[in-house]
Design an enzyme around this catalytic site. Structure first.
Site, PDB file in Angstrom:
ATOM      1  N   TYR A  66      25.055  47.426  45.359  1.00  0.00           N
ATOM      2  CA  TYR A  66      25.822  46.715  46.557  1.00  0.00           C
ATOM      3  C   TYR A  66      25.078  45.365  46.548  1.00  0.00           C
ATOM      4  O   TYR A  66      23.902  45.236  46.489  1.00  0.00           O
ATOM      5  CB  TYR A  66      25.788  47.622  47.845  1.00  0.00           C
ATOM      6  CG  TYR A  66      26.758  48.437  48.059  1.00  0.00           C
ATOM      7  CD1 TYR A  66      28.126  47.872  48.306  1.00  0.00           C
ATOM      8  CD2 TYR A  66      26.691  49.726  47.704  1.00  0.00           C
ATOM      9  CE1 TYR A  66      29.178  48.606  48.655  1.00  0.00           C
ATOM     10  CE2 TYR A  66      27.835  50.489  48.171  1.00  0.00           C
ATOM     11  CZ  TYR A  66      29.084  49.830  48.514  1.00  0.00           C
ATOM     12  OH  TYR A  66      30.089  50.713  48.691  1.00  0.00           O
ATOM     13  N   GLU A  68      26.532  42.704  49.089  1.00  0.00           N
ATOM     14  CA  GLU A  68      27.015  41.641  49.998  1.00  0.00           C
ATOM     15  C   GLU A  68      26.020  40.519  50.500  1.00  0.00           C
ATOM     16  O   GLU A  68      24.885  40.616  50.513  1.00  0.00           O
ATOM     17  CB  GLU A  68      27.204  42.431  51.403  1.00  0.00           C
ATOM     18  CG  GLU A  68      28.640  43.266  51.187  1.00  0.00           C
ATOM     19  CD  GLU A  68      28.339  44.581  50.866  1.00  0.00           C
ATOM     20  OE1 GLU A  68      29.017  45.536  50.946  1.00  0.00           O
ATOM     21  OE2 GLU A  68      27.299  44.906  50.268  1.00  0.00           O
ATOM     22  N   ASP A 243      46.146  26.246  43.255  1.00  0.00           N
ATOM     23  CA  ASP A 243      45.940  27.587  42.404  1.00  0.00           C
ATOM     24  C   ASP A 243      46.313  27.319  41.084  1.00  0.00           C
ATOM     25  O   ASP A 243      47.227  27.285  40.700  1.00  0.00           O
ATOM     26  CB  ASP A 243      46.926  28.711  43.214  1.00  0.00           C
ATOM     27  CG  ASP A 243      46.845  30.002  42.381  1.00  0.00           C
ATOM     28  OD1 ASP A 243      46.259  30.137  41.425  1.00  0.00           O
ATOM     29  OD2 ASP A 243      47.563  30.940  43.186  1.00  0.00           O
ATOM     30  N   THR A 272      42.100  32.750  38.714  1.00  0.00           N
ATOM     31  CA  THR A 272      41.621  34.096  37.934  1.00  0.00           C
ATOM     32  C   THR A 272      40.859  33.675  37.148  1.00  0.00           C
ATOM     33  O   THR A 272      40.833  32.304  36.456  1.00  0.00           O
ATOM     34  CB  THR A 272      42.942  34.938  37.783  1.00  0.00           C
ATOM     35  OG1 THR A 272      43.726  33.936  36.856  1.00  0.00           O
ATOM     36  CG2 THR A 272      43.665  35.342  38.784  1.00  0.00           C
ATOM     37  N   LYS A 275      43.787  35.778  32.420  1.00  0.00           N
ATOM     38  CA  LYS A 275      44.990  34.917  31.968  1.00  0.00           C
ATOM     39  C   LYS A 275      44.556  33.805  30.851  1.00  0.00           C
ATOM     40  O   LYS A 275      43.731  34.446  29.799  1.00  0.00           O
ATOM     41  CB  LYS A 275      45.516  33.983  32.984  1.00  0.00           C
ATOM     42  CG  LYS A 275      46.141  35.154  34.352  1.00  0.00           C
ATOM     43  CD  LYS A 275      46.769  34.513  35.137  1.00  0.00           C
ATOM     44  CE  LYS A 275      47.457  35.333  36.395  1.00  0.00           C
ATOM     45  NZ  LYS A 275      46.579  35.754  37.300  1.00  0.00           N
ATOM     46  N   ARG A 281      39.342  40.623  34.540  1.00  0.00           N
ATOM     47  CA  ARG A 281      40.156  40.465  35.651  1.00  0.00           C
ATOM     48  C   ARG A 281      39.330  40.159  36.918  1.00  0.00           C
ATOM     49  O   ARG A 281      38.400  40.909  37.134  1.00  0.00           O
ATOM     50  CB  ARG A 281      41.005  41.750  35.824  1.00  0.00           C
ATOM     51  CG  ARG A 281      41.924  42.067  34.545  1.00  0.00           C
ATOM     52  CD  ARG A 281      42.626  43.117  35.007  1.00  0.00           C
ATOM     53  NE  ARG A 281      43.730  42.864  36.275  1.00  0.00           N
ATOM     54  CZ  ARG A 281      44.722  42.199  36.042  1.00  0.00           C
ATOM     55  NH1 ARG A 281      45.354  41.934  34.929  1.00  0.00           N
ATOM     56  NH2 ARG A 281      45.664  42.116  37.033  1.00  0.00           N
TER      57      ARG A 281
END
Length: 479
Positions: A66, A68, A243, A272, A275, A281
């Site tokens: 974790y 954060e 984008d 992203t 692609k 991903r």
């Protein structure tokens, strides 16, 4: 795609053996997925094949952390190695795209867009609104302060490209959260040419006066002049958000330069990392220094714990994209898209905008008497993996559609070139010409069912397999 090393091939085999010892059905599904991808023509514009190094990076113990917060400011202890990973991913992104700031935490493109939207709104608050409430930071606002701000923050104006013109559902499409966060309007394309009309966009912006103008696309087969989009945004006092999820690889590979490179002109750029960029991903946000502090609060503002193993894979993929051979690959993507488009046109097919100058081709299948859903399914039967897509003013709507979207990044990774893509166009047209609409149970015309003539799927598979065998996927890997 180059041969896998003996070590990499062995690593995959041993990994699947370990998986099979716990849940053999997952190991078998994994093997079958590789077999399916090896034996089909992958033409989905949003898919690619990540390198063995990228794939292996995701299967590590970074998955167990974790983390954060952000670099040096975590809500959990023991994140020093995650800091290294995130810093490297951001460093590679800044150097690759020439961006002042990069944020590597978003889990997906949609997450990246949400971070961008809320960062733009938060940045707006940090100006005159903080002065109004006599506080130094948004963190100092009381619940009562936020209550009075919510109407302002939740009903801002956004101008984005319409879905049928090639925009994405996160660019203000009403059923998406972006269409609920903002009072939104859309700009389209010229009804005759299918091309962006910048004068029309300017007129719409002057009338609507949006806070945010979103540029970029998921199904527009042409390049965009981002210098003009920035001019329009500046004229109406809007923030320009781009984008570039679909064409980030063409930006990274310097196929898109000058006015066609969005990063120097956008206040905030999202993408992203798969692609055309050929990574794992995931998502990413680039920004100017002005917007960096707001974007840096993506967690906890929008995101939860970052996927540290995916950030590590992003760093590896971005390092790969900084190599000279990636520019060659990116140029081949664009060249191959033109070969595919020319192959369609020479066989009488109808293309939206009449061609392409990026990585995708949008085929209007209504000339074959089919809906996009029928064409997509018939092509899949023949081993050609695509996706149906709306076209401008689509009479069949967003579900059945009248278009099929084709992309060249994945097969370019496999080594396909001009001759192969011309052959792909021939095979696709043959399938569509031999597909007829089906009928409903009541005997009327159906938008979903279809009838593919006998023998067409078999001969398409056979012809495809010759090309696929000559351009193997992950050569050297035997599971």
């Amino acid at each position: 795609m180059t041969d896998l090393s003996a070590a990499a091939s062995s690593a995959y085999r041993q990994a699947l053996d370990v998986i099979a010892s716990v849940e053999p059905r997952i190991a078998e599904a994994t093997r079958k997925e590789l077999a399916d991808q090896r034996s089909s023509l992958k033409l989905i514009a949003s898919e690619n094949y990540a390198s063995p190094a990228v794939l292996l990076t995701m299967g590590t113990w970074f998955s167990d952390k974790y983390a954060e917060g952000t670099i040096g400011h975590r809500f959990y202890a023991g994140c020093q190695n995650v800091d290294t990973v995130e810093a490297l991913a951001a460093e590679h992104a800044r150097e690759l795209f020439g961006a002042p700031y990069a944020y590597a935490q978003p889990h997906s493109g949609i997450d990246a867009n949400l971070v961008a939207f809320w960062s733009i709104l938060a940045h707006r608050v940090e100006g005159p609104w903080l002065e109004k409430f006599s506080v130094k930071s948004v963190n100092d606002l009381s619940e009562a302060d936020w209550e009075s701000l919510r109407a302002e923050l939740g009903n801002q104006r956004l101008l984005g490209m319409s879905l049928d013109a090639g925009g994405h559902l996160t660019h203000g499409f009403r059923p998406n959260i972006s269409g609920k966060m903002f009072h939104q309007q859309q700009y389209g394309t010229d009804p005759e040419t299918g091309l962006l009309d910048y004068d029309a966009v300017r007129a719409k912006a002057r009338e609507f006066k949006p806070l945010v103008i979103v540029a970029g696309y998921s199904a527009y087969p042409r390049r965009v002049n981002f210098a003009k989009m920035r001019e329009i945004a500046d004229e109406v006092g809007a923030t320009l958000m781009v984008d570039m999820a679909h064409f980030a690889g063409l930006v990274a590979g310097k196929v898109f330069t000058g006015d066609e490179d969005p990063v120097p002109f956008a206040h905030v750029t999202t993408t992203t990392t798969h692609k055309s960029l050929r990574g794992p991903r995931g998502g990413m946000v680039l920004a100017t220094e002005e917007f960096a502090p707001s974007v840096d609060r993506g967690c906890p503002m929008v995101l939860g714990g970052p996927l540290s193993h995916v950030m590590a894979a992003k760093a590896v993929a971005l390092a790969e994209a900084r190599q000279p051979e990636f520019r060659t690959y990116a140029q081949h993507i664009a060249d191959n898209a033109k070969s595919l488009a020319d192959g369609f046109l020479s066989r009488g097919a109808r293309l939206v905008t009449g061609g392409t100058d990026n990585h995708l081709v949008l085929l209007d299948v209504s000339s074959f008497g089919l809906t996009g859903r029928q064409a997509e399914a018939a092509l899949l039967d023949a081993g050609v993996v695509t996706n149906r897509n709306s076209i401008p003013s689509d009479p069949n709507g967003a579900w059945y559609t009248s278009g099929i979207r084709f992309g060249t990044p994945a097969l370019t990774t496999r080594g396909f070139g001009h001759d192969e893509f011309d052959r792909v166009a021939e095979l696709v047209v043959d399938v569509l010409r031999n597909t007829q609409p089906g009928t409903t149970k009541a005997g009327g015309p159906s938008k979903a069912s279809y009838v593919l003539a006998d023998g067409v799927a078999e001969r398409t598979h056979a012809a495809s397999q010759e090309m696929l065998d000559a351009n193997p996927l992950y050569p050297g890997l035997e599971l």
